[in-house]
Enzyme design. Structure first.
Site, PDB file in Angstrom:
ATOM      1  N   HIS A  72       0.848  -1.197   0.000  1.00 47.30           N
ATOM      2  CA  HIS A  72       0.000   0.000   0.000  1.00 47.30           C
ATOM      3  C   HIS A  72       0.880   1.243   0.000  1.00 47.30           C
ATOM      4  O   HIS A  72       1.920   1.291   0.667  1.00 47.30           O
ATOM      5  CB  HIS A  72      -0.989  -0.010   1.170  1.00 47.30           C
ATOM      6  CG  HIS A  72      -0.405   0.219   2.525  1.00 47.30           C
ATOM      7  ND1 HIS A  72      -0.193   1.478   3.054  1.00 47.30           N
ATOM      8  CD2 HIS A  72      -0.007  -0.645   3.492  1.00 47.30           C
ATOM      9  CE1 HIS A  72       0.303   1.380   4.268  1.00 47.30           C
ATOM     10  NE2 HIS A  72       0.442   0.098   4.564  1.00 47.30           N
ATOM     11  N   ASP A 103       6.334   2.439   6.721  1.00 45.65           N
ATOM     12  CA  ASP A 103       4.983   1.903   6.501  1.00 45.65           C
ATOM     13  C   ASP A 103       4.357   2.543   5.267  1.00 45.65           C
ATOM     14  O   ASP A 103       3.581   3.476   5.378  1.00 45.65           O
ATOM     15  CB  ASP A 103       4.136   2.171   7.750  1.00 45.65           C
ATOM     16  CG  ASP A 103       2.773   1.544   7.699  1.00 45.65           C
ATOM     17  OD1 ASP A 103       2.543   0.663   6.858  1.00 45.65           O
ATOM     18  OD2 ASP A 103       1.913   1.946   8.504  1.00 45.65           O
ATOM     19  N   GLU A 130      -5.302   1.325   2.126  1.00 45.47           N
ATOM     20  CA  GLU A 130      -5.143   0.453   3.290  1.00 45.47           C
ATOM     21  C   GLU A 130      -5.415   1.192   4.595  1.00 45.47           C
ATOM     22  O   GLU A 130      -5.998   0.626   5.528  1.00 45.47           O
ATOM     23  CB  GLU A 130      -3.726  -0.142   3.302  1.00 45.47           C
ATOM     24  CG  GLU A 130      -3.540  -1.305   4.268  1.00 45.47           C
ATOM     25  CD  GLU A 130      -3.095  -0.875   5.657  1.00 45.47           C
ATOM     26  OE1 GLU A 130      -3.145  -1.723   6.564  1.00 45.47           O
ATOM     27  OE2 GLU A 130      -2.709   0.306   5.841  1.00 45.47           O
ATOM     28  N   GLU A 155       4.354  -5.259   4.882  1.00 45.36           N
ATOM     29  CA  GLU A 155       4.180  -4.438   6.077  1.00 45.36           C
ATOM     30  C   GLU A 155       5.468  -4.592   6.886  1.00 45.36           C
ATOM     31  O   GLU A 155       6.243  -5.530   6.649  1.00 45.36           O
ATOM     32  CB  GLU A 155       2.964  -4.887   6.897  1.00 45.36           C
ATOM     33  CG  GLU A 155       1.614  -4.660   6.238  1.00 45.36           C
ATOM     34  CD  GLU A 155       1.192  -3.193   6.165  1.00 45.36           C
ATOM     35  OE1 GLU A 155       1.958  -2.325   6.641  1.00 45.36           O
ATOM     36  OE2 GLU A 155       0.102  -2.918   5.627  1.00 45.36           O
TER      37      GLU A 155
END
EC number: 3.5.1.-
Length: 366
Positions: A72, A103, A130, A155
């Site tokens: 994402h 992230d 996300e 992730e």
């Protein structure tokens, strides 16, 4: 510094410069980060789809790959505590700092670097929704039923393959009472706030009773009453109250059963109970099916020479792929402790480890 890491940092610096904060769900399909990624993937068949409300997906394929990488691109909003512009990546001796570097734009940059380091078969699904708890991109991809042996969802896992994590459920409750002066003797159900407090006590006691439940290294039920609103002043009986809570079940727990139990702690005539979001556990399914899927993901990690890490408490969209029938695992650079923080960072060692592994998967023998 290796060429792969240098290329990763170059792409990451550019990816960080694009404002993909979510909310406000304003990420566009044309221009910006998606045009950049398309331009960096020569030789790929690239498809960009706008799913509305800032949900955009880029699906890129070269050759006939067995594995799909999912990353994402959206980030959480920056906090006031950043010490510098969050969209200007800073480099120090052992790390880079910027919004999304951990992230999880670092993984996206590494995948682009690896894709350009060779001509191996590869498939990427980049998404932008996300952080919105409204997974339109993944839902649209799952509806296509495209065949892959496994999906590797990026992730921050310290470059270890995570095979299991908790699910998540968010709930809104509204309690109805009767306004009045607080000096008199109250009916137990008169105050909406008192109802909410009694409900909270019962819920917390139930959570404590599940403290010894286990699955794959995880223990107990994570539960949090995040917000309670209601009432007018101290000498008035509260006519209405709103409570929001969330819980994170083990893969072996029955979410519908838990919801029914929590709802049962309130008087149905006086309380509204509404699940507002649900994300399945990883792996999905009943206990037997979940364990079967966990073992399948372990076989994939072993085949790809990925170190296997512990199960984690945080939720990821890998569970959506698992629920959709794919073997799925979570694998990405960085420490989840740095996600969503001011001056978010990822170490160069983590980026190096990740980019070398995905380069091996894409351009090596796998």
């Amino acid at each position: 510094m290796t060429d792969l890491l240098a290329s990763t940092l170059e792409h990451l610096e550019t990816l960080v410069s694009f404002d993909t904060r979510n909310p406000p769900r304003a990420i566009a399909a044309e221009g910006g980060i998606f045009d950049y990624l398309r331009a960096q993937l020569p030789g790929f068949q690239v498809e960009v789809i706008d799913h509305g409300d800032g949900a955009v997906s880029l699906y890129a394929v070269r050759g006939t790959p067995k594995y799909l990488f999912n990353v994402h691109l959206d980030t959480v909003p920056d906090s006031p505590h950043w010490s510098a512009d969050p969209h200007v990546m800073r480099r120090t001796e052992d790390r880079v700092i910027g919004l999304g570097v951990c992230d999880i734009k670092g993984a996206a940059a590494a995948l682009v670097a690896a894709a350009n380091a060779g001509d191996g078969d590869a498939a990427f699904l980049f998404s932008s929704d996300e952080e919105a708890n409204d997974p339109r991109c993944i839902a649209a991809f799952l509806a296509r039923g495209l065949p892959y042996d496994a999906v590797l969802v990026a992730e921050p896992t310290m470059s270890e393959a995570v095979l299991a994590h908790r699910g998540i459920s968010s709930v809104l409750m509204r309690f109805a009472g009767r306004a009045g002066h607080a000096s008199g003797k109250q009916d137990p159900a008169a105050s909406a706030l008192h109802q909410a407090m009694r409900w909270g006590g019962k819920a917390l006691d139930h959570v404590e009773s599940l403290a010894h439940a286990r699955f794959g290294g995880l223990t107990g039920l994570r539960f949090n009453i995040g917000r309670v609103d209601g009432g007018i002043k101290a000498n008035m009986i509260a006519p209405a109250a709103e409570l929001r809570f969330g819980f994170r079940p083990l893969p072996s727990m029955d979410v519908d059963g838990l919801l029914a139990t929590f709802a049962g702690f309130a008087d149905p005539a006086a309380a509204h109970f509404e699940e507002t979001f649900r994300g399945p556990s990883l792996p999905s399914g009943d206990i037997a099916r979940a364990e079967e899927r966990r073992l399948a993901a372990r076989d994939v990690a072993d085949a790809l020479d990925l170190p296997i890490g512990n199960a984690v408490d945080f939720w990821t969209e890998a569970s959506l792929f698992s629920a959709g029938g794919y073997t799925a695992l979570v694998y990405g650079p960085g420490d989840i402790a740095q996600a969503h923080t001011a001056d978010e960072f990822v170490t160069l060692a983590q980026l190096q480890r990740y980019v070398e592994s995905v380069n091996r998967i894409i351009n090596g023998s796998h």
